[in-house]
Design a protein around this motif. Structure first.
Motif, short mmCIF file in Angstrom:
data_model
loop_
_atom_site.label_atom_id
_atom_site.label_comp_id
_atom_site.label_asym_id
_atom_site.label_seq_id
_atom_site.Cartn_x
_atom_site.Cartn_y
_atom_site.Cartn_z
N ALA A 151 0.85 -1.19 0.00
CA ALA A 151 0.00 0.00 0.00
C ALA A 151 0.88 1.24 0.00
O ALA A 151 1.99 1.24 0.54
CB ALA A 151 -0.92 0.00 1.21
N SER A 152 0.40 2.30 -0.61
CA SER A 152 1.21 3.51 -0.82
C SER A 152 1.20 4.39 0.43
O SER A 152 0.68 5.49 0.43
CB SER A 152 0.69 4.30 -2.02
N SER A 153 1.80 3.89 1.51
CA SER A 153 1.99 4.67 2.72
C SER A 153 3.48 4.89 2.91
O SER A 153 4.31 4.21 2.30
CB SER A 153 1.43 3.93 3.93
N ASN A 154 3.83 5.84 3.78
CA ASN A 154 5.24 6.08 4.04
C ASN A 154 5.93 4.83 4.59
O ASN A 154 7.04 4.48 4.18
CB ASN A 154 5.40 7.24 5.03
N VAL A 155 5.28 4.17 5.53
CA VAL A 155 5.87 2.98 6.13
C VAL A 155 6.03 1.88 5.09
O VAL A 155 7.06 1.21 5.01
CB VAL A 155 5.01 2.50 7.32
N GLY A 156 5.00 1.69 4.26
CA GLY A 156 5.08 0.66 3.22
C GLY A 156 6.20 0.94 2.24
O GLY A 156 6.93 0.02 1.84
N ALA A 157 6.35 2.20 1.85
CA ALA A 157 7.40 2.56 0.90
C ALA A 157 8.78 2.37 1.51
O ALA A 157 9.71 1.87 0.85
CB ALA A 157 7.20 4.00 0.44
N GLU A 158 8.95 2.75 2.78
CA GLU A 158 10.26 2.61 3.43
C GLU A 158 10.65 1.13 3.55
O GLU A 158 11.80 0.76 3.29
CB GLU A 158 10.20 3.25 4.83
N THR A 159 9.69 0.28 3.91
CA THR A 159 9.98 -1.15 4.01
C THR A 159 10.35 -1.72 2.65
O THR A 159 11.28 -2.52 2.52
CB THR A 159 8.76 -1.91 4.58
N ALA A 160 9.64 -1.31 1.61
CA ALA A 160 9.92 -1.80 0.26
C ALA A 160 11.34 -1.46 -0.17
O ALA A 160 12.06 -2.30 -0.74
CB ALA A 160 8.91 -1.22 -0.72
N LEU A 161 11.79 -0.24 0.11
CA LEU A 161 13.14 0.17 -0.28
C LEU A 161 14.20 -0.62 0.48
O LEU A 161 15.25 -0.99 -0.07
CB LEU A 161 13.31 1.68 -0.04
N LEU A 162 13.95 -0.88 1.76
CA LEU A 162 14.90 -1.67 2.54
C LEU A 162 14.99 -3.11 2.01
O LEU A 162 16.09 -3.68 1.90
CB LEU A 162 14.48 -1.69 4.01
N LEU A 163 13.86 -3.69 1.66
CA LEU A 163 13.87 -5.03 1.12
C LEU A 163 14.57 -5.07 -0.23
O LEU A 163 15.30 -6.04 -0.54
CB LEU A 163 12.44 -5.58 1.00
N ARG A 164 14.35 -4.06 -1.05
CA ARG A 164 15.02 -4.03 -2.35
C ARG A 164 16.54 -4.02 -2.18
O ARG A 164 17.27 -4.71 -2.89
CB ARG A 164 14.58 -2.80 -3.16
#
Length: 530
Positions: free
Chosen positions: A379-392
């Motif tokens: 989902a396009s939330s700040n927390v979701g985006a931050e987690t996605a970048l860390l996983l990438r």
């Protein structure tokens, strides 16, 4: 022709020079005017409810507000222990095939009408078999009949469900003006009478505590029902503010008194450290869990070695320590150890072991170092985006290239329901007992989004549901959690603490009184102190 920033008004100059936090600090410079001690306590929620219709409300905000406005058969307290609601007692009969709920006397709805056992019977039947169907009732698939014996309402089951009394808080009582039976489906614009400890606040357009609209609005104000158990508590005004920066500004300008679980981790930490002034921050550990879900129907992810490699490559302790500022704790199951049926099955961080597994699975690195590409939805939330970048970044170190798709919440959940994903991340709200495992892992459950199907897991879960002894049921559920840790259709990430930030002139709540699930009920204890 350009303009010299130094000639701009001061706010613009600070914005250009200092960024977001300069805006917030500037907003905090003027002290908000004091409010009367009996003024409503204004609280910020991060989005409006999709609906206040108890038959249809499934998302978190609607459920949290619904618990204030509508009473169910039972309630869950701040420690997620079951408490009486409309039913004062309950017991299992016929080897778990009947649940008997005794409906206590003296309860009134918000229109002042008594709520009788017969009313509750009609209400429950409208949930179970009413037209149109009630989405809330989908979680009670084993319930087949409802009967009345004196002041007892009896739910007949196709097979035992030991969690029915816990989940019966979802079957909330209400009346629709002009409807023959309680809990009928409200038409658009219908007047609805609630039954919970709070009712809609008295206002010129709403003089009698009724709910005049079930549709989303920008604010909701509620007051204790004068005939209810919480009379004398605070009047609560909820403002719905989707933008996080706007939420921070609203709080700093004194337009709101508090916010619970409504900021990203960095902003929560900023308030906790005193960046916004003398705000008070309360924290309590919680049971809401973030997790990864793997589509095991996918050709690549059907191999458990690939799923395990992805799990081993995530440095969760580092993320929790350095990126989440201590607002989370490590999750080694979907069920928190705080819960009676929870347990822990650790997965250690080991990129070297992950690389070995991917080699064994037949995914060597290519010339560019890449093994394969994965699509990741959030989902396009700040927390979701931050987690996605860390996983990438972390998965990139083992040769997995991640394509991130951040979607609006409605689009995200629609695609997940269709199975249109490889990996997604989400948060399970209100994980209070082992019924979550049935929902997530049983092959016949529609909310098993991963496509995971294993006869041994089904036998464990069916055995737990048919086991009347809590201790033996717990042992079966621990085995199910251990098996999930091996099969990895889901990979738990972390449990979320509950954080409440208040202006200094508001108090009345201690950290230990916050709900483990983030429910709103404890906030009714707030009061203005000066």
């Amino acid at each position: 022709m350009g303009v010299n920033p130094a000639k701009r008004p001061t706010p613009y100059y600070l914005i250009k020079k200092g960024g977001l936090w300069a805006i917030l600090l500037l907003s905090a410079c003027s002290r908000p005017q004091a409010k009367p001690l009996d003024a409503p306590i204004t609280l910020i929620l991060d989005h409006e409810p999709a609906t206040l219709n108890p038959r249809r409300s499934l998302e978190a905000v609607g459920q949290r507000l619904g618990a204030l406005l509508f009473e169910g058969l039972t309630r869950l307290d701040a420690d997620l222990k079951i408490q009486p609601g409309l039913a004062t007692s309950w017991k299992s009969e016929a080897s778990g095939l009947r649940w008997r709920f005794h409906i206590g006397p003296g309860r009134l709805d918000h229109h002042g009408r008594p709520i009788t056992a017969h009313d509750v019977l009609e209400c429950l039947e409208n949930y179970r078999a009413g037209t149109p169907s009630a989405p809330v009732a989908a979680g009670f698939s084993r319930w087949k009949s409802t009967e009345l014996e004196g002041n007892d309402v009896i739910l007949g089951m196709e097979s035992p469900d030991p969690y029915l009394p816990r989940n019966a808080f979802l079957l909330r009582f209400f009346r629709v003006e002009g409807a023959a039976q309680p809990c009928s489906e409200p038409a658009a614009g219908a007047v609805v009478w609630g039954s919970g400890p709070y009712r809609m606040a008295t206002a010129p357009e709403n003089k009698d505590g009724a709910i005049r609209t079930l549709a989303p609005t920008d604010a909701v104000e509620v007051e204790p029902d004068p005939s209810g158990p919480w009379k004398g508590r605070a009047k609560l005004h909820f403002r719905f503010v989707r933008d996080e920066n706007a939420r921070a500004l609203t709080l700093l300008r004194g337009e709101a008194d508090g916010i619970q679980n409504g900021f990203s981790l960095s902003k929560s930490a900023w308030f906790k450290k005193g960046g916004g002034g003398d705000f008070k921050t309360f924290e309590r550990e919680g049971v809401n869990v973030s997790y990864l879900a793997f589509n095991v129907r996918d050709a690549l992810l059907s191999d458990v070695r690939v799923r395990r490699a992805l799990a081993l490559a995530i440095d969760r302790p580092a993320i929790i320590q350095y990126k989440q500022f201590g607002f989370t704790s490590l999750a080694d199951s979907l069920l928190s150890p705080l819960l009676a049926e929870g347990s822990s099955f650790p997965t250690a961080y080991s990129p070297a072991e992950a690389e070995k597994l991917l080699d064994e699975a037949g995914h060597p690195r290519g010339k560019d170092g890449t093994r394969f590409k994965l699509t990741y939805k959030t989902a396009s939330s700040n927390v979701g985006a931050e987690t996605a970048l860390l996983l990438r970044e972390m998965w990139g170190t083992i040769g997995v290239r991640l394509e991130i798709q951040a979607q609006e919440q409605a689009v995200f959940f629609a695609s997940i329901k269709k199975g249109a994903f490889q990996v997604f991340s989400s948060r399970w709200i209100g994980a209070s007992d082992g019924s979550l495992l049935l929902t997530a892992l049983h092959s016949h459950q529609p909310r098993n989004r991963t496509g995971y199907s294993d006869p041994a897991m089904d036998r464990l879960l069916d055995g737990a549901l048919n086991e009347p002894d809590p201790g033996k049921r717990r042992e079966l559920l621990i085995q199910a959690q251990a098996k999930m840790a091996v099969d990895l259709p889901y990979f738990p990430l972390w449990f979320w603490n509950n954080s409440l930030i208040l202006r200094p002139e508001v108090g009345g709540v201690e950290a230990r009184e916050l709900s483990l699930s983030g429910a709103l009920e404890p906030l009714s204890l707030l009061r203005r102190t000066r």
